[in-house]
Scaffold this motif. Structure first.
Motif, PDB file in Angstrom:
ATOM      1  N   ALA A   1       0.867  -1.174   0.000  1.00 26.99           N
ATOM      2  CA  ALA A   1       0.000   0.000   0.000  1.00 26.99           C
ATOM      3  C   ALA A   1       0.904   1.224   0.000  1.00 26.99           C
ATOM      4  O   ALA A   1       1.841   1.307   0.792  1.00 26.99           O
ATOM      5  CB  ALA A   1      -0.905   0.000   1.217  1.00 26.99           C
ATOM      6  N   VAL A   2       0.631   2.155  -0.897  1.00 27.99           N
ATOM      7  CA  VAL A   2       1.432   3.371  -1.012  1.00 27.99           C
ATOM      8  C   VAL A   2       0.509   4.571  -0.873  1.00 27.99           C
ATOM      9  O   VAL A   2      -0.537   4.625  -1.522  1.00 27.99           O
ATOM     10  CB  VAL A   2       2.162   3.436  -2.380  1.00 27.99           C
ATOM     11  N   SER A   3       0.894   5.516  -0.029  1.00 28.74           N
ATOM     12  CA  SER A   3       0.111   6.744   0.095  1.00 28.74           C
ATOM     13  C   SER A   3       1.049   7.909   0.395  1.00 28.74           C
ATOM     14  O   SER A   3       2.119   7.735   0.983  1.00 28.74           O
ATOM     15  CB  SER A   3      -0.964   6.612   1.166  1.00 28.74           C
ATOM     16  N   LEU A   4       0.608   9.095  -0.038  1.00 36.66           N
ATOM     17  CA  LEU A   4       1.384  10.302   0.211  1.00 36.66           C
ATOM     18  C   LEU A   4       1.304  10.632   1.692  1.00 36.66           C
ATOM     19  O   LEU A   4       0.213  10.721   2.263  1.00 36.66           O
ATOM     20  CB  LEU A   4       0.839  11.463  -0.628  1.00 36.66           C
ATOM     21  N   LEU A   5       2.449  10.786   2.317  1.00 38.75           N
ATOM     22  CA  LEU A   5       2.504  11.094   3.751  1.00 38.75           C
ATOM     23  C   LEU A   5       2.495  12.602   3.952  1.00 38.75           C
ATOM     24  O   LEU A   5       1.795  13.132   4.795  1.00 38.75           O
ATOM     25  CB  LEU A   5       3.752  10.457   4.358  1.00 38.75           C
ATOM     26  N   GLU A   6       3.287  13.307   3.147  1.00 36.79           N
ATOM     27  CA  GLU A   6       3.305  14.768   3.208  1.00 36.79           C
ATOM     28  C   GLU A   6       3.845  15.321   1.902  1.00 36.79           C
ATOM     29  O   GLU A   6       4.607  14.655   1.194  1.00 36.79           O
ATOM     30  CB  GLU A   6       4.128  15.276   4.389  1.00 36.79           C
TER      31      GLU A   6
ATOM     32  N   ARG B   1       8.683   0.834  -5.898  1.00 39.49           N
ATOM     33  CA  ARG B   1       7.236   0.714  -5.963  1.00 39.49           C
ATOM     34  C   ARG B   1       6.581   2.098  -6.001  1.00 39.49           C
ATOM     35  O   ARG B   1       5.643   2.331  -6.753  1.00 39.49           O
ATOM     36  CB  ARG B   1       6.718  -0.097  -4.784  1.00 39.49           C
ATOM     37  N   VAL B   2       7.072   3.027  -5.187  1.00 42.30           N
ATOM     38  CA  VAL B   2       6.528   4.381  -5.224  1.00 42.30           C
ATOM     39  C   VAL B   2       6.713   4.969  -6.616  1.00 42.30           C
ATOM     40  O   VAL B   2       5.791   5.584  -7.166  1.00 42.30           O
ATOM     41  CB  VAL B   2       7.162   5.284  -4.140  1.00 42.30           C
ATOM     42  N   ASP B   3       7.869   4.773  -7.215  1.00 38.60           N
ATOM     43  CA  ASP B   3       8.129   5.261  -8.568  1.00 38.60           C
ATOM     44  C   ASP B   3       7.116   4.697  -9.561  1.00 38.60           C
ATOM     45  O   ASP B   3       6.556   5.420 -10.384  1.00 38.60           O
ATOM     46  CB  ASP B   3       9.561   4.906  -8.995  1.00 38.60           C
ATOM     47  N   VAL B   4       6.853   3.399  -9.477  1.00 43.22           N
ATOM     48  CA  VAL B   4       5.890   2.748 -10.371  1.00 43.22           C
ATOM     49  C   VAL B   4       4.494   3.321 -10.144  1.00 43.22           C
ATOM     50  O   VAL B   4       3.783   3.650 -11.100  1.00 43.22           O
ATOM     51  CB  VAL B   4       5.894   1.214 -10.165  1.00 43.22           C
TER      52      VAL B   4
ATOM     53  N   LYS C   1       4.233   6.726 -11.676  1.00 42.20           N
ATOM     54  CA  LYS C   1       4.171   6.657 -13.141  1.00 42.20           C
ATOM     55  C   LYS C   1       2.820   6.147 -13.635  1.00 42.20           C
ATOM     56  O   LYS C   1       2.354   6.554 -14.695  1.00 42.20           O
ATOM     57  CB  LYS C   1       5.306   5.796 -13.678  1.00 42.20           C
ATOM     58  N   LEU C   2       2.185   5.267 -12.869  1.00 36.52           N
ATOM     59  CA  LEU C   2       0.864   4.751 -13.241  1.00 36.52           C
ATOM     60  C   LEU C   2      -0.257   5.713 -12.835  1.00 36.52           C
ATOM     61  O   LEU C   2      -1.420   5.484 -13.178  1.00 36.52           O
ATOM     62  CB  LEU C   2       0.620   3.384 -12.590  1.00 36.52           C
ATOM     63  N   GLY C   3       0.078   6.771 -12.103  1.00 34.92           N
ATOM     64  CA  GLY C   3      -0.923   7.734 -11.680  1.00 34.92           C
ATOM     65  C   GLY C   3      -1.846   7.215 -10.599  1.00 34.92           C
ATOM     66  O   GLY C   3      -2.982   7.651 -10.484  1.00 34.92           O
ATOM     67  N   ARG C   4      -1.354   6.301  -9.778  1.00 36.15           N
ATOM     68  CA  ARG C   4      -2.192   5.688  -8.740  1.00 36.15           C
ATOM     69  C   ARG C   4      -2.043   6.344  -7.378  1.00 36.15           C
ATOM     70  O   ARG C   4      -2.788   6.033  -6.461  1.00 36.15           O
ATOM     71  CB  ARG C   4      -1.889   4.194  -8.649  1.00 36.15           C
ATOM     72  N   VAL C   5      -1.078   7.247  -7.223  1.00 42.01           N
ATOM     73  CA  VAL C   5      -0.903   7.992  -5.976  1.00 42.01           C
ATOM     74  C   VAL C   5      -0.674   9.460  -6.325  1.00 42.01           C
ATOM     75  O   VAL C   5      -0.264   9.780  -7.441  1.00 42.01           O
ATOM     76  CB  VAL C   5       0.291   7.458  -5.130  1.00 42.01           C
ATOM     77  N   PRO C   6      -0.955  10.368  -5.373  1.00 41.81           N
ATOM     78  CA  PRO C   6      -0.707  11.790  -5.643  1.00 41.81           C
ATOM     79  C   PRO C   6       0.766  12.054  -5.935  1.00 41.81           C
ATOM     80  O   PRO C   6       1.651  11.363  -5.433  1.00 41.81           O
ATOM     81  CB  PRO C   6      -1.126  12.481  -4.344  1.00 41.81           C
TER      82      PRO C   6
ATOM     83  N   ARG D   1      -0.771  17.078  -5.658  1.00 41.59           N
ATOM     84  CA  ARG D   1      -1.865  17.044  -6.629  1.00 41.59           C
ATOM     85  C   ARG D   1      -2.092  15.632  -7.126  1.00 41.59           C
ATOM     86  O   ARG D   1      -1.160  14.850  -7.283  1.00 41.59           O
ATOM     87  CB  ARG D   1      -1.560  17.951  -7.818  1.00 41.59           C
ATOM     88  N   LEU D   2      -3.355  15.327  -7.358  1.00 44.68           N
ATOM     89  CA  LEU D   2      -3.704  14.044  -7.941  1.00 44.68           C
ATOM     90  C   LEU D   2      -3.304  14.055  -9.411  1.00 44.68           C
ATOM     91  O   LEU D   2      -3.228  15.120 -10.022  1.00 44.68           O
ATOM     92  CB  LEU D   2      -5.199  13.779  -7.797  1.00 44.68           C
ATOM     93  N   PRO D   3      -3.033  12.894  -9.995  1.00 46.97           N
ATOM     94  CA  PRO D   3      -2.594  12.857 -11.389  1.00 46.97           C
ATOM     95  C   PRO D   3      -3.522  13.612 -12.342  1.00 46.97           C
ATOM     96  O   PRO D   3      -3.063  14.364 -13.186  1.00 46.97           O
ATOM     97  CB  PRO D   3      -2.563  11.368 -11.713  1.00 46.97           C
ATOM     98  N   ASP D   4      -4.842  13.490 -12.206  1.00 43.54           N
ATOM     99  CA  ASP D   4      -5.778  14.201 -13.078  1.00 43.54           C
ATOM    100  C   ASP D   4      -5.704  15.708 -12.862  1.00 43.54           C
ATOM    101  O   ASP D   4      -5.796  16.475 -13.807  1.00 43.54           O
ATOM    102  CB  ASP D   4      -7.211  13.720 -12.859  1.00 43.54           C
ATOM    103  N   GLN D   5      -5.516  16.133 -11.624  1.00 38.48           N
ATOM    104  CA  GLN D   5      -5.395  17.561 -11.332  1.00 38.48           C
ATOM    105  C   GLN D   5      -4.149  18.135 -11.984  1.00 38.48           C
ATOM    106  O   GLN D   5      -4.166  19.244 -12.488  1.00 38.48           O
ATOM    107  CB  GLN D   5      -5.322  17.805  -9.827  1.00 38.48           C
ATOM    108  N   ALA D   6      -3.071  17.389 -11.988  1.00 39.25           N
ATOM    109  CA  ALA D   6      -1.829  17.856 -12.584  1.00 39.25           C
ATOM    110  C   ALA D   6      -2.004  18.035 -14.086  1.00 39.25           C
ATOM    111  O   ALA D   6      -1.556  19.024 -14.668  1.00 39.25           O
ATOM    112  CB  ALA D   6      -0.689  16.885 -12.290  1.00 39.25           C
ATOM    113  N   ARG D   7      -2.667  17.068 -14.746  1.00 42.32           N
ATOM    114  CA  ARG D   7      -2.898  17.180 -16.186  1.00 42.32           C
ATOM    115  C   ARG D   7      -3.802  18.361 -16.510  1.00 42.32           C
ATOM    116  O   ARG D   7      -3.549  19.119 -17.429  1.00 42.32           O
ATOM    117  CB  ARG D   7      -3.506  15.881 -16.725  1.00 42.32           C
ATOM    118  N   THR D   8      -4.863  18.546 -15.728  1.00 39.79           N
ATOM    119  CA  THR D   8      -5.788  19.659 -15.948  1.00 39.79           C
ATOM    120  C   THR D   8      -5.063  20.984 -15.796  1.00 39.79           C
ATOM    121  O   THR D   8      -5.206  21.885 -16.616  1.00 39.79           O
ATOM    122  CB  THR D   8      -6.972  19.573 -14.953  1.00 39.79           C
TER     123      THR D   8
END
Length: 114
Positions: free
Chosen positions: A35-40, A83-86, A89-94, A99-106
């Motif tokens: 499980a990977v999540s942004l801590l800060e 794993r964090v790098d992957v 790259k897959l856009g599964r974590v902020p 920013r979330l991957p979709d927010q960054a693209r927008t």
């Protein structure tokens, strides 16, 4: 700590590379449930391994609190850094900026618009 569910990475390996040919840490990073999540913001993530242990990964500093990183500092990083790098790259974590991957693209598209 996050209660995010452990997940394996989808069967995605760059074309032309067989899983058997991957470096062992990269193979474990792709295959083991984590499980990977942004801590800060700034690039600190927490990773829960299949063992249940939690580690802090700093992508900006390229460090991890796991024993593999602390005692061996493997070239290319430990499986948690990989794993964090992957996941990034897959856009599964902020992203490290939070920013979330979709927010960054927008945001990027809005900057490009006249």
């Amino acid at each position: 700590m996050s209660s995010q569910q452990l997940s394996a990475v989808p069967e995605t390996v760059p074309q032309g590379i067989a899983r058997a040919d991957l470096e062992p840490r990269t193979k474990r990073a792709l295959e083991e449930a984590m499980a990977v999540s942004l801590l800060e913001k700034g690039g600190c993530y927490e990773v829960q391994s299949a063992s249940g242990n939690w580690y802090e990964v700093d992508v900006a500093e390229e460090t991890c609190t796991c024993p593999d990183w602390e005692y061996r500092t493997p070239e290319g990083g430990c499986k948690h850094l990989r794993r964090v790098d992957v996941e990034l790259k897959l856009g599964r974590v902020p992203r490290p900026d939070g920013r979330l991957p979709d927010q960054a693209r927008t945001s990027l598209n809005q900057q490009r618009s006249p």
